[in-house]
Motif scaffolding. Structure first.
Motif, PDB file in Angstrom:
ATOM      1  N   CYS A 131       0.825  -1.211   0.000  1.00  0.00           N
ATOM      2  CA  CYS A 131       0.000   0.000   0.000  1.00  0.00           C
ATOM      3  C   CYS A 131       0.862   1.265   0.000  1.00  0.00           C
ATOM      4  O   CYS A 131       0.378   2.337  -0.350  1.00  0.00           O
ATOM      5  CB  CYS A 131      -0.903   0.011   1.243  1.00  0.00           C
ATOM      6  SG  CYS A 131      -2.132  -1.301   1.236  1.00  0.00           S
ATOM      7  N   PHE A 132       2.120   1.150   0.369  1.00  0.00           N
ATOM      8  CA  PHE A 132       3.009   2.319   0.454  1.00  0.00           C
ATOM      9  C   PHE A 132       3.796   2.449  -0.852  1.00  0.00           C
ATOM     10  O   PHE A 132       5.021   2.319  -0.877  1.00  0.00           O
ATOM     11  CB  PHE A 132       3.946   2.177   1.653  1.00  0.00           C
ATOM     12  CG  PHE A 132       3.210   2.094   2.961  1.00  0.00           C
ATOM     13  CD1 PHE A 132       2.791   3.246   3.607  1.00  0.00           C
ATOM     14  CD2 PHE A 132       2.909   0.865   3.535  1.00  0.00           C
ATOM     15  CE1 PHE A 132       2.091   3.183   4.799  1.00  0.00           C
ATOM     16  CE2 PHE A 132       2.204   0.792   4.731  1.00  0.00           C
ATOM     17  CZ  PHE A 132       1.798   1.945   5.358  1.00  0.00           C
ATOM     18  N   TYR A 133       3.095   2.681  -1.937  1.00  0.00           N
ATOM     19  CA  TYR A 133       3.736   2.720  -3.253  1.00  0.00           C
ATOM     20  C   TYR A 133       3.968   4.136  -3.741  1.00  0.00           C
ATOM     21  O   TYR A 133       4.524   4.325  -4.821  1.00  0.00           O
ATOM     22  CB  TYR A 133       2.921   1.916  -4.287  1.00  0.00           C
ATOM     23  CG  TYR A 133       1.515   2.416  -4.496  1.00  0.00           C
ATOM     24  CD1 TYR A 133       1.242   3.399  -5.449  1.00  0.00           C
ATOM     25  CD2 TYR A 133       0.463   1.935  -3.736  1.00  0.00           C
ATOM     26  CE1 TYR A 133      -0.045   3.876  -5.638  1.00  0.00           C
ATOM     27  CE2 TYR A 133      -0.825   2.393  -3.913  1.00  0.00           C
ATOM     28  CZ  TYR A 133      -1.079   3.368  -4.856  1.00  0.00           C
ATOM     29  OH  TYR A 133      -2.361   3.834  -5.026  1.00  0.00           O
ATOM     30  N   ARG A 134       3.552   5.127  -2.939  1.00  0.00           N
ATOM     31  CA  ARG A 134       3.760   6.524  -3.345  1.00  0.00           C
ATOM     32  C   ARG A 134       4.697   7.210  -2.368  1.00  0.00           C
ATOM     33  O   ARG A 134       4.467   7.205  -1.144  1.00  0.00           O
ATOM     34  CB  ARG A 134       2.428   7.267  -3.389  1.00  0.00           C
ATOM     35  CG  ARG A 134       1.524   6.786  -4.512  1.00  0.00           C
ATOM     36  CD  ARG A 134       0.197   7.516  -4.511  1.00  0.00           C
ATOM     37  NE  ARG A 134      -0.570   7.238  -3.297  1.00  0.00           N
ATOM     38  CZ  ARG A 134      -1.772   7.745  -3.045  1.00  0.00           C
ATOM     39  NH1 ARG A 134      -2.328   8.564  -3.923  1.00  0.00           N
ATOM     40  NH2 ARG A 134      -2.412   7.442  -1.930  1.00  0.00           N
ATOM     41  N   ALA A 135       5.755   7.799  -2.914  1.00  0.00           N
ATOM     42  CA  ALA A 135       6.756   8.464  -2.080  1.00  0.00           C
ATOM     43  C   ALA A 135       6.561   9.969  -2.109  1.00  0.00           C
ATOM     44  O   ALA A 135       6.220  10.535  -3.158  1.00  0.00           O
ATOM     45  CB  ALA A 135       8.153   8.125  -2.579  1.00  0.00           C
ATOM     46  N   PHE A 136       6.757  10.589  -0.968  1.00  0.00           N
ATOM     47  CA  PHE A 136       6.852  12.048  -0.960  1.00  0.00           C
ATOM     48  C   PHE A 136       8.064  12.430  -1.802  1.00  0.00           C
ATOM     49  O   PHE A 136       9.140  11.860  -1.647  1.00  0.00           O
ATOM     50  CB  PHE A 136       7.046  12.566   0.467  1.00  0.00           C
ATOM     51  CG  PHE A 136       5.838  12.409   1.330  1.00  0.00           C
ATOM     52  CD1 PHE A 136       4.799  13.330   1.267  1.00  0.00           C
ATOM     53  CD2 PHE A 136       5.728  11.340   2.218  1.00  0.00           C
ATOM     54  CE1 PHE A 136       3.676  13.195   2.067  1.00  0.00           C
ATOM     55  CE2 PHE A 136       4.605  11.191   3.022  1.00  0.00           C
ATOM     56  CZ  PHE A 136       3.582  12.119   2.949  1.00  0.00           C
ATOM     57  N   GLY A 137       7.863  13.370  -2.687  1.00  0.00           N
ATOM     58  CA  GLY A 137       8.988  13.827  -3.506  1.00  0.00           C
ATOM     59  C   GLY A 137       9.123  13.077  -4.808  1.00  0.00           C
ATOM     60  O   GLY A 137      10.090  13.277  -5.531  1.00  0.00           O
ATOM     61  N   GLY A 138       8.172  12.192  -5.104  1.00  0.00           N
ATOM     62  CA  GLY A 138       8.193  11.623  -6.442  1.00  0.00           C
ATOM     63  C   GLY A 138       8.503  10.153  -6.535  1.00  0.00           C
ATOM     64  O   GLY A 138       8.982   9.546  -5.600  1.00  0.00           O
ATOM     65  N   PRO A 139       8.232   9.618  -7.728  1.00  0.00           N
ATOM     66  CA  PRO A 139       8.321   8.173  -7.931  1.00  0.00           C
ATOM     67  C   PRO A 139       9.733   7.624  -7.869  1.00  0.00           C
ATOM     68  O   PRO A 139       9.907   6.436  -7.669  1.00  0.00           O
ATOM     69  CB  PRO A 139       7.725   7.978  -9.335  1.00  0.00           C
ATOM     70  CG  PRO A 139       7.880   9.310  -9.992  1.00  0.00           C
ATOM     71  CD  PRO A 139       7.756  10.325  -8.903  1.00  0.00           C
ATOM     72  N   SER A 140      10.746   8.488  -8.045  1.00  0.00           N
ATOM     73  CA  SER A 140      12.106   7.963  -8.059  1.00  0.00           C
ATOM     74  C   SER A 140      12.470   7.330  -6.731  1.00  0.00           C
ATOM     75  O   SER A 140      13.311   6.448  -6.649  1.00  0.00           O
ATOM     76  CB  SER A 140      13.109   9.065  -8.393  1.00  0.00           C
ATOM     77  OG  SER A 140      13.083  10.060  -7.385  1.00  0.00           O
ATOM     78  N   GLU A 141      11.801   7.780  -5.660  1.00  0.00           N
ATOM     79  CA  GLU A 141      12.087   7.234  -4.337  1.00  0.00           C
ATOM     80  C   GLU A 141      11.649   5.779  -4.212  1.00  0.00           C
ATOM     81  O   GLU A 141      12.121   5.060  -3.348  1.00  0.00           O
ATOM     82  CB  GLU A 141      11.360   8.055  -3.270  1.00  0.00           C
ATOM     83  CG  GLU A 141      11.711   9.520  -3.242  1.00  0.00           C
ATOM     84  CD  GLU A 141      13.088   9.775  -2.655  1.00  0.00           C
ATOM     85  OE1 GLU A 141      13.602   8.893  -1.967  1.00  0.00           O
ATOM     86  OE2 GLU A 141      13.642  10.849  -2.909  1.00  0.00           O
ATOM     87  N   ARG A 142      10.717   5.374  -5.049  1.00  0.00           N
ATOM     88  CA  ARG A 142      10.137   4.046  -4.893  1.00  0.00           C
ATOM     89  C   ARG A 142      11.148   2.927  -5.063  1.00  0.00           C
ATOM     90  O   ARG A 142      10.978   1.850  -4.527  1.00  0.00           O
ATOM     91  CB  ARG A 142       9.008   3.850  -5.898  1.00  0.00           C
ATOM     92  CG  ARG A 142       7.795   4.664  -5.569  1.00  0.00           C
ATOM     93  CD  ARG A 142       6.754   4.536  -6.624  1.00  0.00           C
ATOM     94  NE  ARG A 142       6.371   3.142  -6.861  1.00  0.00           N
ATOM     95  CZ  ARG A 142       5.457   2.801  -7.742  1.00  0.00           C
ATOM     96  NH1 ARG A 142       4.858   3.716  -8.449  1.00  0.00           N
ATOM     97  NH2 ARG A 142       5.148   1.530  -7.924  1.00  0.00           N
ATOM     98  N   ARG A 143      12.162   3.197  -5.821  1.00  0.00           N
ATOM     99  CA  ARG A 143      13.126   2.131  -6.102  1.00  0.00           C
ATOM    100  C   ARG A 143      13.815   1.626  -4.836  1.00  0.00           C
ATOM    101  O   ARG A 143      14.322   0.528  -4.814  1.00  0.00           O
ATOM    102  CB  ARG A 143      14.179   2.646  -7.088  1.00  0.00           C
ATOM    103  CG  ARG A 143      13.646   2.871  -8.483  1.00  0.00           C
ATOM    104  CD  ARG A 143      14.792   3.014  -9.465  1.00  0.00           C
ATOM    105  NE  ARG A 143      15.607   4.179  -9.187  1.00  0.00           N
ATOM    106  CZ  ARG A 143      15.375   5.379  -9.689  1.00  0.00           C
ATOM    107  NH1 ARG A 143      14.357   5.566 -10.500  1.00  0.00           N
ATOM    108  NH2 ARG A 143      16.156   6.394  -9.402  1.00  0.00           N
ATOM    109  N   ALA A 144      13.849   2.474  -3.819  1.00  0.00           N
ATOM    110  CA  ALA A 144      14.626   2.126  -2.633  1.00  0.00           C
ATOM    111  C   ALA A 144      13.752   1.691  -1.461  1.00  0.00           C
ATOM    112  O   ALA A 144      14.162   1.754  -0.322  1.00  0.00           O
ATOM    113  CB  ALA A 144      15.474   3.324  -2.220  1.00  0.00           C
ATOM    114  N   LEU A 145      12.549   1.225  -1.760  1.00  0.00           N
ATOM    115  CA  LEU A 145      11.610   0.924  -0.683  1.00  0.00           C
ATOM    116  C   LEU A 145      12.132  -0.141   0.270  1.00  0.00           C
ATOM    117  O   LEU A 145      12.401  -1.267  -0.098  1.00  0.00           O
ATOM    118  CB  LEU A 145      10.280   0.461  -1.269  1.00  0.00           C
ATOM    119  CG  LEU A 145       9.185   0.148  -0.261  1.00  0.00           C
ATOM    120  CD1 LEU A 145       8.871   1.365   0.580  1.00  0.00           C
ATOM    121  CD2 LEU A 145       7.937  -0.324  -0.960  1.00  0.00           C
ATOM    122  N   GLY A 146      12.230   0.255   1.530  1.00  0.00           N
ATOM    123  CA  GLY A 146      12.494  -0.677   2.620  1.00  0.00           C
ATOM    124  C   GLY A 146      13.725  -1.531   2.405  1.00  0.00           C
ATOM    125  O   GLY A 146      14.747  -1.072   1.913  1.00  0.00           O
TER     126      GLY A 146
END
Lengths: 149, 149
Positions: A131-146
């Protein structure tokens, strides 16, 4: 639900490995553990769900005492829907079930952490795995999830 | 705060590696990201804190809109204390600071996930690294916590 094949092992014989369907494993917890949990004024406690193995945080939902007991007794995640005012068992409709492998409560006893084996597409009703697929500051952050980075 | 030595590398020369103090890195988020967050009737949203790298879930605390903005703008975790009715910055007293590396909001916008570099002993006021140090069903479950197993 279908069995999932994992690795055809072509050229290494006629057999192929088939992963079994996850098995629900109840957690036997004494009442003294349950007594350490503090429910809010609505009788609820937030429950964080984390994927076993990857460490990815999948979702957060609410449990009351009954859904917590059901979760421990069945080894599946049960929550309380505040909008529908009813219990729901994750994946019962979608097939994206969660099999509890460990369950924790925090130092204040007012938050739970369930470590689960996630079946199917994932935890989110949108089709995303988490459910946490949206990052503050944009999608580029998603690559580093957890921990999955 | 003291610098931490990591690996003396004895016999490999006179140098030793010294890890630098973590650097706070602000997250530049547009107002449209903030607008996706839903605060409850008390103006609060639960924020899950997960350790960068290990994936261990460290704690859960509450933010209001101001503490969320401070968190993004300073790169440190700010929360709202419901009991003291005041802002607090994690580690400001204890030294166990949290440096935000990624910040997410969930599909419903009503839960946050902060991925942090945890400084010092850990996140829990008891001295444990994580607030989720007690397992339903006994201490043997602790060995398999999250992704750290």
């Amino acid at each position: 639900m279908p069995w999932r094949r994992k690795g055809s092992r072509a050229g290494r014989g006629s057999t192929c490995r088939v992963d079994p369907v996850p098995v629900a494993t109840p957690i036997s917890a004494p009442d003294s553990d349950l007594a350490n949990v503090t429910f809010n004024a609505e009788g609820l406690v937030p429950a964080i769900v984390q994927e076993h193995g990857t460490g990815q945080v999948l979702m957060m939902a609410w449990m009351n005492e009954d859904s917590l007991r059901r979760t421990l007794e069945t080894g599946r995640t049960w929550f309380w829907s505040r909008s529908r005012q009813e219990h729901w068992c994750k994946g019962e409709t979608s097939g994206d079930r969660q099999f509890v492998r460990q369950a924790y409560y925090d130092c204040d006893g007012d938050t739970l952490l369930l470590v689960v084996e996630q079946e199917g597409r994932g935890a989110c009703h949108t089709g995303e795995r988490t459910c946490f697929y949206r990052a503050f500051g944009g999608p580029s952050e998603r690559r580093a999830l957890g921990a999955a980075e």
